[in-house]
Write an enzyme that holds these catalytic residues in place. Sequence first.
Site, PDB file in Angstrom:
ATOM      1  N   ASP A  26       0.861  -1.186   0.000  1.00 24.67           N
ATOM      2  CA  ASP A  26       0.000   0.000   0.000  1.00 24.67           C
ATOM      3  C   ASP A  26       0.896   1.235   0.000  1.00 24.67           C
ATOM      4  OD1 ASP A  26      -3.150   0.693   1.224  1.00 24.67           O
ATOM      5  OD2 ASP A  26      -1.616   2.250   1.144  1.00 24.67           O
ATOM      6  N   ASP A  47      -3.401   2.361  -5.608  1.00 25.49           N
ATOM      7  CA  ASP A  47      -2.213   2.374  -4.726  1.00 25.49           C
ATOM      8  C   ASP A  47      -2.045   1.123  -3.885  1.00 25.49           C
ATOM      9  OD1 ASP A  47      -3.814   2.629  -2.363  1.00 25.49           O
ATOM     10  OD2 ASP A  47      -2.245   3.889  -1.493  1.00 25.49           O
ATOM     11  N   GLU A  48      -2.755   0.054  -4.244  1.00 27.45           N
ATOM     12  CA  GLU A  48      -2.778  -1.088  -3.335  1.00 27.45           C
ATOM     13  C   GLU A  48      -2.889  -2.394  -4.122  1.00 27.45           C
ATOM     14  OE1 GLU A  48      -5.998  -2.477   0.015  1.00 27.45           O
ATOM     15  OE2 GLU A  48      -6.308  -0.635  -1.064  1.00 27.45           O
TER      16      GLU A  48
END
Length: 355
Positions: free
Chosen positions: A13, A108-109
């Site tokens: 993350d 983002d993960e």
Amino acid sequence: MTNTIPRKIIHIDMDCFYAAIEMRDNPELRGLPVAVGGDVHQRGVLCTCNYEARKFGVRSAMATGHALKLCPQLTIIKPNFQKYTQASTAILAIFAQFADVIEPISLDEAFLDVSNSHHFNNSATLLAQEIRRLIYREQQLTASAGIAENKFLAKIASEWHKPNGQFVIHPHDVSDFMISLPVAKIFGVGCVTRKKLADLGIQTCGQLQSVSLQQLLDYFGKFGQSLYHLCRGHDQRPVNNNRIRKSLSVEHTYNYDLSNLKQCQDKLEPLFDELQARLQKHPNKIINGLFIKLKFDTFQTTTVANTHKWVNLESYHSLLNKAYKRYQLPVRLIGVGVKFKHHANNKMTQLCFEF
Ligand code: TTP
Ligand code: MG
């Protein structure tokens, strides 16, 4: 029999992702409280903010007006999603250097299943470190990582040493780890469930473990079963590799069957134009082959592919000729598409999300 060898899952993350990109691209912002989001005059909301802003109590999804009350010196930047998508694509390409099974969750993960990885002697810890190092080297952005035997635990672990850190929950530590973990950390446990559990005197996963499966089913219906397993740190969900786009195609089913090759050929150009238009939305991808699909009036389907690295109408004509000759029947559907290269072996970005 269930597989007793624990899997190795990494959850990555990015740290204050949108804000970090804005700070990277404008060094004057570094050290100042910064948020990305909508304008206060248009009753905007924040997407995120950096860690300096968080010290003032500013948070994601907060109204910009409220954030400015908490932190009047907050710099607010309009989101630039193209930049965030570009960074995300480049980061995904780094994952692909080390893992075959990748599940992007958002820009983002992502989860990576590295159970069978040969890198670093199958050390997920070293692998996560290397991935974070490369993200920093190539994008000047920091990431946090969690490593555990399943997705639920890996995601919790990635928050543990945030920002710019990583944390491992070893299989033999799971039971101890769960005892004091707040129930709010279980995905799907929102305000309502938390309140119901609090009414039963339950705040931690350890306390939740003392409730029987039947009681949980009575209280929470089907979700009770998930709660029963998750509060013990058990989660069988596989890392879903299918969210990465491996191909792009345009197909059309015709109102009437195309009765000969010439009629099929006439349909190729509009399909090709549409494919090209859609490809323009994926500028970072590398084409690794073209294909054509035909469905005949018998519902038999055939696909013919080549390994060409760019799209051109002539190639599709030649694929069409081959495909048509296989059955020589009336055609009800034509599809034209490209396959993408999906392993990054250099710094170029070759993957993107399927939005
Ligand atoms: P998060 O990973 O939740 O947040 P973050 O990366 O900004 O911060 P952290 O260091 O705590 O991980 O979300 C990733 C991005 O998604 C975030 O940068 C902006 C966007 N986002 C929104 O647009 N709205 C939201 O409500 C949230 C939570 C995130
Ligand atoms: Mg993040």
